[in-house]
Design an enzyme around this catalytic site. Structure first.
Site, PDB file in Angstrom:
ATOM      1  N   ARG A 233       0.815  -1.223   0.000  1.00  0.00           N
ATOM      2  CA  ARG A 233       0.000   0.000   0.000  1.00  0.00           C
ATOM      3  C   ARG A 233       0.846   1.268   0.000  1.00  0.00           C
ATOM      4  O   ARG A 233       0.500   2.268   0.621  1.00  0.00           O
ATOM      5  CB  ARG A 233      -0.960   0.017   1.207  1.00  0.00           C
ATOM      6  CG  ARG A 233      -1.910  -1.159   1.266  1.00  0.00           C
ATOM      7  CD  ARG A 233      -2.892  -1.172   0.098  1.00  0.00           C
ATOM      8  NE  ARG A 233      -3.733  -2.359   0.154  1.00  0.00           N
ATOM      9  CZ  ARG A 233      -3.470  -3.491  -0.480  1.00  0.00           C
ATOM     10  NH1 ARG A 233      -2.401  -3.604  -1.247  1.00  0.00           N
ATOM     11  NH2 ARG A 233      -4.279  -4.530  -0.378  1.00  0.00           N
TER      12      ARG A 233
ATOM     13  N   GLU B 163      -4.304   2.963   6.865  1.00  0.00           N
ATOM     14  CA  GLU B 163      -4.315   2.792   5.421  1.00  0.00           C
ATOM     15  C   GLU B 163      -5.039   3.978   4.762  1.00  0.00           C
ATOM     16  O   GLU B 163      -4.657   4.456   3.702  1.00  0.00           O
ATOM     17  CB  GLU B 163      -5.003   1.480   5.029  1.00  0.00           C
ATOM     18  CG  GLU B 163      -5.016   1.233   3.527  1.00  0.00           C
ATOM     19  CD  GLU B 163      -5.469  -0.169   3.154  1.00  0.00           C
ATOM     20  OE1 GLU B 163      -6.052  -0.324   2.067  1.00  0.00           O
ATOM     21  OE2 GLU B 163      -5.239  -1.114   3.937  1.00  0.00           O
TER      22      GLU B 163
ATOM     23  N   SER C 209     -11.090   0.145   3.900  1.00  0.00           N
ATOM     24  CA  SER C 209     -10.229  -0.427   4.931  1.00  0.00           C
ATOM     25  C   SER C 209      -9.457   0.671   5.654  1.00  0.00           C
ATOM     26  O   SER C 209      -8.751   1.455   5.014  1.00  0.00           O
ATOM     27  CB  SER C 209      -9.246  -1.426   4.318  1.00  0.00           C
ATOM     28  OG  SER C 209      -9.933  -2.533   3.797  1.00  0.00           O
TER      29      SER C 209
END
Length: 291
Positions: free
Chosen positions: A164, A283, A213
């Site tokens: 990520r 995130e 998320s």
């Protein structure tokens, strides 16, 4: 400054992000095309910060708003073209459009993009992924416009992908990307997309004001399991709540401020740290200034 696109002062961002909260952009620029964006960035005072905004799904815009310029790529950047086993995609194209175009062209391997509520620019910047695949697995190259207005084509290796995260420079805007899949049967590709969509519908609060998320999965752990084990499922702060359906999603129950949502996330991080000794990493991107 002369532009061919649309430049708006004090533009509210809450309507443009999934949480439906937060302040305004000092300036919102929606360029007409890549030339318009390059010229704008070239002529903009180098001290002015620039941030790209996609579908606003993975984002908390703080209540004091975002200083500088927010760049939003609209329809001129949303085309997707298939050629052989490759897909040339505008930076503003959605994951649904990319995966559907791939299906129609018999290109397999990009079905997972169907499940990510974002645009190609965000996938490239954040190494977006789901269901065991990520952008680094399919990206050949990305066309970017740097903060200076310079255009550059970066290979997948140039982007230094990790989980990520990419090495894309601050202020750079992804205007296009080329993905490579493998030959496949459209019916089988559609079946895989249907499977992913059903799994997502069953497990995630898709019809809520959410940001996707919230925390990255720490090595050896699932974030949602850590949040659940720490007793955070259903936890609230103001009108913000940890989803009862998926503990790694935060919700705006109606009138939550971005401060409520971010503080709830910090409450969760503290509880997980105390319970499991694991430091959860955000995130969701948090941008702008507090009110």
């Amino acid at each position: 400054m002369r532009v061919r696109g649309r430049l708006t002062a004090a533009a509210p961002l809450a309507p443009l992000v999934w949480f439906k909260s937060g302040g305004a952009a000092q300036w919102l620029f929606e360029p007409k095309d890549a030339d318009d964006l390059a010229a704008f960035l070239r002529d903009l005072d180098p001290a002015v910060p620039v941030m790209a905004l996609g579908l606003g799904s993975n984002l908390i815009v703080r209540d004091g708003g975002v200083p500088g310029v927010v760049v939003r790529l609209g329809k001129p950047f949303a085309a997707v073209r298939a050629d052989g086993d490759t897909l040339t995609c505008g930076g503003g194209a959605s994951g649904i459009l990319v995966s559907s175009t791939a299906r129609d062209a018999g290109i397999a391997g990009v079905e997972f993009l169907r499940s990510i509520p974002g645009t190609v620019g965000g996938f490239v910047r954040m190494n977006g992924g789901a269901y065991g695949r990520e952008t680094a697995d399919i990206l050949l190259s990305a066309d970017v416009i740097l903060r200076t207005g310079e255009r550059r084509t970066l290979s997948c290796a140039d982007l230094g992908y990790t989980y990520r995260h990419s090495a894309l420079p601050d202020g750079a805007v992804v205007v296009a990307a080329t993905f490579r899949g493998t030959p496949g049967e459209p019916a089988a590709i559609q079946a895989e997309m249907d499977r992913i969509a059903a799994a997502r519908e069953a497990s995630q609060p898709l019809r809520s004001k959410t940001g996707g998320s919230t925390f990255k999965n720490p090595p050896g752990h699932k974030a949602w399991q850590l949040v659940d084990a720490a007793g955070c499922r259903g936890l609230t702060r103001g009108a913000a709540q940890v989803s009862e359906k998926h503990a790694n999603f935060l919700l705006n129950l109606g009138a939550a401020t971005s401060a409520d949502i971010e503080a709830l996330g910090e409450d969760v991080r503290a509880r997980v740290k105390a319970h499991a000794g694991v430091e959860l990493e955000w995130e969701i991107q948090r941008v702008g200034v507090a009110k």
